[in-house]
Design a protein around this motif. Sequence first.
Motif, PDB file in Angstrom:
ATOM      1  N   THR A 111      18.922  -3.158  -5.283  1.00  0.00           N
ATOM      2  CA  THR A 111      20.312  -3.858  -6.305  1.00  0.00           C
ATOM      3  C   THR A 111      19.906  -5.097  -6.829  1.00  0.00           C
ATOM      4  N   GLY A 112      18.881  -5.734  -5.712  1.00  0.00           N
ATOM      5  CA  GLY A 112      17.974  -6.974  -6.234  1.00  0.00           C
ATOM      6  C   GLY A 112      16.889  -6.513  -7.270  1.00  0.00           C
ATOM      7  N   MET A 113      16.165  -5.286  -6.963  1.00  0.00           N
ATOM      8  CA  MET A 113      15.479  -5.176  -7.297  1.00  0.00           C
ATOM      9  C   MET A 113      15.268  -4.723  -9.042  1.00  0.00           C
ATOM     10  N   LEU A 114      16.452  -4.168  -9.556  1.00  0.00           N
ATOM     11  CA  LEU A 114      16.929  -4.114 -10.972  1.00  0.00           C
ATOM     12  C   LEU A 114      16.963  -4.672 -11.581  1.00  0.00           C
ATOM     13  N   PRO A 115      16.911  -6.073 -12.270  1.00  0.00           N
ATOM     14  CA  PRO A 115      16.654  -7.261 -12.811  1.00  0.00           C
ATOM     15  C   PRO A 115      15.894  -7.558 -13.281  1.00  0.00           C
ATOM     16  N   ASP A 116      15.110  -7.583 -12.128  1.00  0.00           N
ATOM     17  CA  ASP A 116      13.289  -7.979 -11.986  1.00  0.00           C
ATOM     18  C   ASP A 116      12.802  -7.111 -12.862  1.00  0.00           C
ATOM     19  N   LEU A 117      12.872  -5.548 -12.740  1.00  0.00           N
ATOM     20  CA  LEU A 117      12.765  -5.063 -13.164  1.00  0.00           C
ATOM     21  C   LEU A 117      13.270  -4.508 -14.909  1.00  0.00           C
ATOM     22  N   VAL A 118      14.117  -4.706 -15.409  1.00  0.00           N
ATOM     23  CA  VAL A 118      15.071  -5.010 -16.715  1.00  0.00           C
ATOM     24  C   VAL A 118      13.828  -6.240 -17.095  1.00  0.00           C
ATOM     25  N   VAL A 119      13.944  -7.302 -16.856  1.00  0.00           N
ATOM     26  CA  VAL A 119      13.262  -8.535 -17.472  1.00  0.00           C
ATOM     27  C   VAL A 119      11.893  -7.551 -17.600  1.00  0.00           C
ATOM     28  N   THR A 120      10.868  -7.081 -15.985  1.00  0.00           N
ATOM     29  CA  THR A 120       9.664  -6.859 -16.737  1.00  0.00           C
ATOM     30  C   THR A 120       9.387  -6.032 -18.218  1.00  0.00           C
ATOM     31  N   LEU A 121      10.267  -4.822 -18.120  1.00  0.00           N
ATOM     32  CA  LEU A 121       9.920  -4.110 -19.031  1.00  0.00           C
ATOM     33  C   LEU A 121      10.736  -5.460 -19.951  1.00  0.00           C
ATOM     34  N   VAL A 122      11.874  -5.490 -20.512  1.00  0.00           N
ATOM     35  CA  VAL A 122      11.474  -5.757 -21.639  1.00  0.00           C
ATOM     36  C   VAL A 122      10.512  -7.218 -22.290  1.00  0.00           C
ATOM     37  N   PHE A 123      10.114  -8.517 -20.992  1.00  0.00           N
ATOM     38  CA  PHE A 123       8.512  -8.265 -21.659  1.00  0.00           C
ATOM     39  C   PHE A 123       7.447  -7.611 -21.970  1.00  0.00           C
ATOM     40  N   ILE A 124       7.234  -6.311 -21.483  1.00  0.00           N
ATOM     41  CA  ILE A 124       6.245  -5.413 -21.579  1.00  0.00           C
ATOM     42  C   ILE A 124       6.272  -5.517 -22.803  1.00  0.00           C
ATOM     43  N   GLY A 125       7.765  -4.753 -23.491  1.00  0.00           N
ATOM     44  CA  GLY A 125       8.065  -4.084 -24.748  1.00  0.00           C
ATOM     45  C   GLY A 125       8.038  -5.313 -25.230  1.00  0.00           C
ATOM     46  N   ALA A 132       6.015  -8.177 -25.323  1.00  0.00           N
ATOM     47  CA  ALA A 132       4.085  -8.512 -25.709  1.00  0.00           C
ATOM     48  C   ALA A 132       3.626  -7.250 -26.447  1.00  0.00           C
ATOM     49  N   MET A 133       4.017  -6.277 -26.179  1.00  0.00           N
ATOM     50  CA  MET A 133       3.192  -5.022 -27.272  1.00  0.00           C
ATOM     51  C   MET A 133       4.024  -5.048 -28.896  1.00  0.00           C
ATOM     52  N   VAL A 134       4.927  -5.480 -28.798  1.00  0.00           N
ATOM     53  CA  VAL A 134       5.282  -5.768 -30.396  1.00  0.00           C
ATOM     54  C   VAL A 134       4.776  -6.601 -30.808  1.00  0.00           C
ATOM     55  N   MET A 135       4.989  -7.284 -29.832  1.00  0.00           N
ATOM     56  CA  MET A 135       3.687  -9.347 -30.660  1.00  0.00           C
ATOM     57  C   MET A 135       2.886  -8.896 -30.782  1.00  0.00           C
ATOM     58  N   LEU A 136       2.027  -8.210 -30.109  1.00  0.00           N
ATOM     59  CA  LEU A 136       0.747  -8.055 -30.285  1.00  0.00           C
ATOM     60  C   LEU A 136       0.919  -6.803 -31.410  1.00  0.00           C
TER      61      LEU A 136
END
Length: 110
Positions: A4-18, A20-24
């Motif tokens: 369960t500790g990995m799920l917040p990291d995955l969410v943060v990573t996906l939000v960051f990727i999204g 970055a893509m929108v900004m680029l």
Amino acid sequence: MSGTGMLPDLVVTLVFIGYAMVMLLSFGGLLTWVERKQSAVMADRVGANRAYIRIPFTNVKLVWLGLFHGMADGLKMLLKENFKPRTHDAVGYFLAPFLVFTPVLLVFAV
């Protein structure tokens, strides 16, 4: 220990990727528009600074700050004919875009 500790990291990573893509993509479109407007002004030609769409049977011209040029380019690319010579190399035509863009994308990945 559960995973369960990995799920917040995955969410943060996906939000960051999204984000970055929108900004680029946004900056890419914005800078393309600015470059086209500036080059049209410098060349004193009808470009993104004076292009318009005229409403049929009226004298109303929609300008929208030159944004119609980007829409026209997108429409042109969608409707463009896929021309291949009779003696074309099918494998080469298929692989060429991958061979060109893969090194560029790998540089961004680093």
